[in-house]
Design a protein around this motif. Sequence first.
Motif, mmCIF file in Angstrom:
data_model
loop_
_atom_site.group_PDB
_atom_site.id
_atom_site.type_symbol
_atom_site.label_atom_id
_atom_site.label_comp_id
_atom_site.label_asym_id
_atom_site.label_seq_id
_atom_site.Cartn_x
_atom_site.Cartn_y
_atom_site.Cartn_z
ATOM 1 N N VAL A 85 19.728 -12.247 37.542
ATOM 2 C CA VAL A 85 19.657 -13.987 37.249
ATOM 3 C C VAL A 85 20.903 -13.785 36.623
ATOM 4 N N GLU A 86 22.641 -13.072 36.489
ATOM 5 C CA GLU A 86 24.098 -13.605 36.482
ATOM 6 C C GLU A 86 24.383 -14.577 37.220
ATOM 7 N N ARG A 87 23.929 -13.809 38.596
ATOM 8 C CA ARG A 87 24.450 -14.746 39.985
ATOM 9 C C ARG A 87 23.701 -16.222 39.839
ATOM 10 N N LEU A 88 22.399 -15.956 40.426
ATOM 11 C CA LEU A 88 21.777 -17.314 40.145
ATOM 12 C C LEU A 88 21.674 -17.791 38.703
ATOM 13 N N TYR A 89 21.746 -18.457 37.538
ATOM 14 C CA TYR A 89 21.805 -18.754 36.837
ATOM 15 C C TYR A 89 23.027 -17.873 35.658
ATOM 16 N N PRO A 90 23.748 -18.613 36.331
ATOM 17 C CA PRO A 90 25.562 -18.169 35.607
ATOM 18 C C PRO A 90 25.630 -18.973 33.893
#
Length: 286
Positions: A71-76
């Motif tokens: 989630v953090e990587r794709l939608y930081p």
Amino acid sequence: MKLIAVGLLGISLTACAGGQDGERRELFGGFFSSNQEASLETLTPEQIYRRAEAELETGDIDEAVRLFGEVERLYPYSEFAKRALIMSAFAYHADRDYENSRASAQRFLDFYPADEDAAYAQYLLAISFYDQIDQVGRDQGLTFQALQSLRTVIERYPDSEYAKSSILKFDLAFDHLAGKEMEIGRYYLKRGHYTAAINRFRVVVEEFQTTTHTPEALHRLVEAYLSLGLTDEAQTAGAILGFNYQSSPFYQDSFNLLKGRDLEPEARGTGWLRDIYRQVVRGDWL
């Protein structure tokens, strides 16, 4: 086969959008196991986050943490990235991976210091130290870090729901620290290393006066000083013990030791214990 895969993907995304958790879990279980990375990029941050929550509920913490990270990587910059970060800290702590729990909690505090979950992040950071206290033997570095972090929760977030628990844990950690000093002091005392033992018991009396170990520390000081023939110091330790902890069984033991040498528990001499007596009994702090 390609048509079947595309059809399954369409059904899976429809199930996610509809919010039917049970169906979503069932559909994800088959398709995403073979093409997970590509499929995650087609999902919304909420869908990945909910899937991570589901993995956490089933006990697959490694997969939950991985998905929270996605989630953090794709939608930081999404709201769910922020939620995923604090949930990663929680998941790591649940898995007793305290180092990674602290790292995630600290990242949350660095990125979102004013967020409503900042108090919880600080609390997670603190208890990741606290929960390791019994694992560190005589190395008290983590205990000091736990105390410092718990104090931060208490002072920075006094009205939060975590302040009361932090106060309790702070007192227990403080008592634990005094207990370790006592443990080492007893070790030296039993082996006749009286000066080394006195140094440990002195730390308890001077720095940990509010803990449950102070009465015993004063009694052990009576024992150690009598063994060295330093009667003034032994009598003064007994006087402090009698004034503050007369109902303690340690006072009766000290009283008997002193009486056995025709001594009374009274303040004598000019040493450091006389200063403690003056402060604690007479209230003269200056």
